[in-house]
Design an enzyme around this catalytic site. Structure first.
Site, PDB file in Angstrom:
ATOM      1  N   GLY A   1       0.838  -1.211   0.000  1.00 27.65           N
ATOM      2  CA  GLY A   1       0.000   0.000   0.000  1.00 27.65           C
ATOM      3  C   GLY A   1       0.862   1.245   0.000  1.00 27.65           C
ATOM      4  O   GLY A   1       0.534   2.261   0.631  1.00 27.65           O
TER       5      GLY A   1
ATOM      6  N   ARG B   1      -1.689   7.411   1.836  1.00 22.01           N
ATOM      7  CA  ARG B   1      -1.215   8.536   2.665  1.00 22.01           C
ATOM      8  C   ARG B   1      -0.112   8.065   3.602  1.00 22.01           C
ATOM      9  O   ARG B   1       0.946   8.693   3.708  1.00 22.01           O
ATOM     10  CB  ARG B   1      -2.384   9.117   3.489  1.00 22.01           C
ATOM     11  CG  ARG B   1      -3.289  10.042   2.717  1.00 22.01           C
ATOM     12  CD  ARG B   1      -4.488  10.462   3.568  1.00 22.01           C
ATOM     13  NE  ARG B   1      -5.425   9.372   3.712  1.00 22.01           N
ATOM     14  CZ  ARG B   1      -6.435   9.133   2.877  1.00 22.01           C
ATOM     15  NH1 ARG B   1      -6.648   9.944   1.867  1.00 22.01           N
ATOM     16  NH2 ARG B   1      -7.229   8.107   3.060  1.00 22.01           N
TER      17      ARG B   1
ATOM     18  N   THR C   1      -6.627  -0.303  10.427  1.00 25.36           N
ATOM     19  CA  THR C   1      -7.680  -0.373  11.450  1.00 25.36           C
ATOM     20  C   THR C   1      -8.974  -0.886  10.824  1.00 25.36           C
ATOM     21  O   THR C   1      -9.079  -1.021   9.608  1.00 25.36           O
ATOM     22  CB  THR C   1      -7.911   1.010  12.095  1.00 25.36           C
ATOM     23  OG1 THR C   1      -8.259   1.943  11.057  1.00 25.36           O
ATOM     24  CG2 THR C   1      -6.684   1.494  12.826  1.00 25.36           C
TER      25      THR C   1
ATOM     26  N   ASN D   1      -2.619   2.492  16.723  1.00 19.82           N
ATOM     27  CA  ASN D   1      -1.916   3.774  16.681  1.00 19.82           C
ATOM     28  C   ASN D   1      -0.461   3.534  17.051  1.00 19.82           C
ATOM     29  O   ASN D   1      -0.173   2.982  18.104  1.00 19.82           O
ATOM     30  CB  ASN D   1      -2.562   4.768  17.646  1.00 19.82           C
ATOM     31  CG  ASN D   1      -2.108   6.178  17.367  1.00 19.82           C
ATOM     32  OD1 ASN D   1      -0.925   6.463  17.383  1.00 19.82           O
ATOM     33  ND2 ASN D   1      -3.056   7.059  17.103  1.00 19.82           N
TER      34      ASN D   1
ATOM     35  N   HIS E   1     -10.901  13.057  12.741  1.00 16.69           N
ATOM     36  CA  HIS E   1      -9.961  12.723  11.673  1.00 16.69           C
ATOM     37  C   HIS E   1     -10.375  13.418  10.383  1.00 16.69           C
ATOM     38  O   HIS E   1     -11.515  13.861  10.236  1.00 16.69           O
ATOM     39  CB  HIS E   1      -9.927  11.208  11.419  1.00 16.69           C
ATOM     40  CG  HIS E   1      -9.119  10.444  12.424  1.00 16.69           C
ATOM     41  ND1 HIS E   1      -9.634  10.025  13.623  1.00 16.69           N
ATOM     42  CD2 HIS E   1      -7.820  10.033  12.396  1.00 16.69           C
ATOM     43  CE1 HIS E   1      -8.694   9.378  14.300  1.00 16.69           C
ATOM     44  NE2 HIS E   1      -7.580   9.373  13.581  1.00 16.69           N
ATOM     45  N   HIS E   2      -9.461  13.398   9.422  1.00 19.94           N
ATOM     46  CA  HIS E   2      -9.667  13.945   8.072  1.00 19.94           C
ATOM     47  C   HIS E   2     -10.879  13.330   7.359  1.00 19.94           C
ATOM     48  O   HIS E   2     -11.343  12.240   7.730  1.00 19.94           O
ATOM     49  CB  HIS E   2      -8.401  13.715   7.238  1.00 19.94           C
ATOM     50  CG  HIS E   2      -7.973  12.264   7.204  1.00 19.94           C
ATOM     51  ND1 HIS E   2      -8.438  11.380   6.272  1.00 19.94           N
ATOM     52  CD2 HIS E   2      -7.149  11.548   8.012  1.00 19.94           C
ATOM     53  CE1 HIS E   2      -7.914  10.187   6.489  1.00 19.94           C
ATOM     54  NE2 HIS E   2      -7.119  10.259   7.559  1.00 19.94           N
TER      55      HIS E   2
ATOM     56  N   LYS F   1     -11.165   9.384   6.001  1.00 18.60           N
ATOM     57  CA  LYS F   1     -11.117   8.172   6.848  1.00 18.60           C
ATOM     58  C   LYS F   1     -12.402   7.366   6.675  1.00 18.60           C
ATOM     59  O   LYS F   1     -13.495   7.919   6.687  1.00 18.60           O
ATOM     60  CB  LYS F   1     -10.915   8.565   8.318  1.00 18.60           C
ATOM     61  CG  LYS F   1     -10.750   7.360   9.218  1.00 18.60           C
ATOM     62  CD  LYS F   1     -10.113   7.710  10.546  1.00 18.60           C
ATOM     63  CE  LYS F   1      -9.991   6.493  11.453  1.00 18.60           C
ATOM     64  NZ  LYS F   1      -9.117   5.451  10.893  1.00 18.60           N
TER      65      LYS F   1
HETATM   66  P1  NAD Z   1      -5.009   5.242   2.107  1.00 21.55           P
HETATM   67  O1  NAD Z   1      -6.324   4.861   1.511  1.00 21.55           O
HETATM   68  O2  NAD Z   1      -4.422   6.578   1.769  1.00 21.55           O
HETATM   69  O3  NAD Z   1      -3.902   4.127   1.746  1.00 21.55           O
HETATM   70  C1  NAD Z   1      -4.153   2.749   1.644  1.00 21.55           C
HETATM   71  C2  NAD Z   1      -3.366   2.238   0.431  1.00 21.55           C
HETATM   72  O4  NAD Z   1      -3.422   0.805   0.407  1.00 21.55           O
HETATM   73  C3  NAD Z   1      -3.957   2.727  -0.904  1.00 21.55           C
HETATM   74  O5  NAD Z   1      -2.940   3.318  -1.699  1.00 21.55           O
HETATM   75  C4  NAD Z   1      -4.506   1.438  -1.535  1.00 21.55           C
HETATM   76  O6  NAD Z   1      -4.479   1.459  -2.965  1.00 21.55           O
HETATM   77  C5  NAD Z   1      -3.542   0.412  -0.957  1.00 21.55           C
HETATM   78  N1  NAD Z   1      -4.041  -0.981  -1.063  1.00 21.55           N
HETATM   79  C6  NAD Z   1      -5.298  -1.444  -0.897  1.00 21.55           C
HETATM   80  N2  NAD Z   1      -5.340  -2.762  -1.118  1.00 21.55           N
HETATM   81  C7  NAD Z   1      -4.091  -3.162  -1.432  1.00 21.55           C
HETATM   82  C8  NAD Z   1      -3.487  -4.416  -1.763  1.00 21.55           C
HETATM   83  N3  NAD Z   1      -4.211  -5.539  -1.811  1.00 21.55           N
HETATM   84  N4  NAD Z   1      -2.154  -4.461  -2.012  1.00 21.55           N
HETATM   85  C9  NAD Z   1      -1.390  -3.343  -1.964  1.00 21.55           C
HETATM   86  N5  NAD Z   1      -1.921  -2.112  -1.672  1.00 21.55           N
HETATM   87  C10 NAD Z   1      -3.235  -2.026  -1.401  1.00 21.55           C
HETATM   88  O7  NAD Z   1      -5.206   5.104   3.681  1.00 21.55           O
HETATM   89  P2  NAD Z   1      -4.262   5.667   4.869  1.00 21.55           P
HETATM   90  O8  NAD Z   1      -4.789   6.977   5.349  1.00 21.55           O
HETATM   91  O9  NAD Z   1      -2.825   5.567   4.465  1.00 21.55           O
HETATM   92  O10 NAD Z   1      -4.597   4.597   6.015  1.00 21.55           O
HETATM   93  C11 NAD Z   1      -4.412   3.208   5.788  1.00 21.55           C
HETATM   94  C12 NAD Z   1      -4.823   2.440   7.052  1.00 21.55           C
HETATM   95  O11 NAD Z   1      -3.929   2.756   8.122  1.00 21.55           O
HETATM   96  C13 NAD Z   1      -6.225   2.766   7.563  1.00 21.55           C
HETATM   97  O12 NAD Z   1      -6.815   1.579   8.076  1.00 21.55           O
HETATM   98  C14 NAD Z   1      -5.967   3.749   8.691  1.00 21.55           C
HETATM   99  O13 NAD Z   1      -6.988   3.780   9.664  1.00 21.55           O
HETATM  100  C15 NAD Z   1      -4.690   3.182   9.253  1.00 21.55           C
HETATM  101  N6  NAD Z   1      -3.852   4.115  10.015  1.00 21.55           N
HETATM  102  C16 NAD Z   1      -3.249   3.594  11.133  1.00 21.55           C
HETATM  103  C17 NAD Z   1      -2.369   4.371  11.852  1.00 21.55           C
HETATM  104  C18 NAD Z   1      -1.629   3.735  13.022  1.00 21.55           C
HETATM  105  O14 NAD Z   1      -0.801   4.401  13.663  1.00 21.55           O
HETATM  106  N7  NAD Z   1      -1.853   2.442  13.293  1.00 21.55           N
HETATM  107  C19 NAD Z   1      -2.108   5.693  11.477  1.00 21.55           C
HETATM  108  C20 NAD Z   1      -2.727   6.200  10.326  1.00 21.55           C
HETATM  109  C21 NAD Z   1      -3.589   5.385   9.597  1.00 21.55           C
END
Ligand code: NAD
Length: 270
Positions: free
Chosen positions: A7, A11, A99, A123, A154-155, A158
């Site tokens: 992924g 972001r 998440t 987180n 959040h933004h 989400k």
């Molecule tokens: P996002 O949608 O910007 O990014 C997700 C990426 O994963 C996308 O580019 C998508 O194309 C890609 N993806 C989807 N399926 C895929 C696959 N099978 N193979 C490869 N890539 C694939 O989302 P984001 O804002 O980056 O957040 C992603 C996740 O992380 C969410 O669940 C968010 O809640 C979580 N998050 C967790 C924390 C933490 O500290 N644990 C912090 C921020 C975000």
């Protein structure tokens, strides 16, 4: 050690590329995206807004797992469950920030953890992991005449609510009180709700703009209120935590499912 990012055009994925490149002790092993993504074939450096690194975004997750010591996954629940199967097959360490996982998807991670080191945290920031411990402690000290509410913002992009962090804070408060969150959780107030139930743990979700992540746990009683707040100003704090977790996976822990408390050493504190 070599770290791969699934992924990598998301972001968090872009921030992770930059963080791996800036961190001593690791190299970037590659990155994948979902089928059909515009990012496929692009240089990973260009995606992250840094000079080209000569590695193109791939669609072959199995090859990435095979080539790396640890994989960092911030994708979506279905993709994370599929990646857990690859971690199991290749015995590659996995750091999961995604998440909104359901029970079956959590089980997939637990199966991978029988064969390899898996770190999962809603987180990855140091501050929120400190807040989890404080929330548990405050909830254990204050009785249930203090009403607990968890508020998060959040933004606008989400997709899950309440946030995984808000739920983790609710779990921490419930654990401090010695109750199960499922039995006291109040997630959907709307219309004529009647008065607040004693002992409930309420959740409120705000969405808008580009807010990276804000969480407050409120303990409210007659005449006073205690509020514990964390505000993330940059995704870099999550990315730094995830890379730290990836490095930690190579430091000798046996296969298992770990949290950021283990990575940060908080599990050794009272
Ligand atoms: P996002 O949608 O910007 O990014 C997700 C990426 O994963 C996308 O580019 C998508 O194309 C890609 N993806 C989807 N399926 C895929 C696959 N099978 N193979 C490869 N890539 C694939 O989302 P984001 O804002 O980056 O957040 C992603 C996740 O992380 C969410 O669940 C968010 O809640 C979580 N998050 C967790 C924390 C933490 O500290 N644990 C912090 C921020 C975000």
């Amino acid at each position: 050690m070599k770290i791969g990012i699934v992924g990598c055009a998301g972001r968090m994925g872009r921030m992770l590329i930059q963080t791996v490149l800036e961190t001593q002790g690791c190299t970037l092993g590659g990155g994948t995206e979902r089928p059909g993504s515009d990012a496929l074939g692009q240089d990973l450096g260009a995606l992250a807004g840094v000079p080209a690194v000569g590695i193109a975004v791939s669609g072959d997750s199995l090859a990435l797992f095979g080539a790396c010591d640890a994989i960092i996954d911030f994708t979506g629940p279905a993709a994370t469950a599929a990646h857990a199967v690859l971690a199991l097959e290749t015995a590659t360490a996995l750091v999961v920030g995604t998440t909104g996982l359901d029970e079956a998807q959590r089980q997939a991670l637990a199966r991978a953890a029988r064969k390899t080191v898996v770190v999962q945290a809603a987180n990855m920031s140091v501050g929120v992991n400190l807040l989890l411990g404080l929330t548990r402690q405050v909830a254990s000290i204050l009785g249930d005449d203090y009403d607990i509410e968890v508020v998060e913002m959040h933004h606008r992009h989400k997709v899950d609510a309440p946030s995984g962090t808000a739920l983790a804070l609710g779990e921490a408060a419930a654990a401090g009180r010695g109750v199960r969150l499922e039995e006291v959780s109040q997630r959907g107030r709307d219309g004529h709700t009647g008065p607040r139930g004693k002992g409930d743990i309420g959740f409120a979700t705000l969405r808008g703009g580009d807010v990276v992540g804000e969480h407050t746990v409120i303990f409210a009683t007659d005449g006073e209120r205690v509020e514990l707040t964390h505000k993330a100003a940059s995704r870099a704090v999550f990315a730094k935590g995830a890379v730290r977790a990836a490095l930690w996976t190579q430091q000798g822990a046996p296969p298992g499912l770990y949290s950021m408390r283990d990575v940060l050493g908080f599990s050794k504190s009272p």
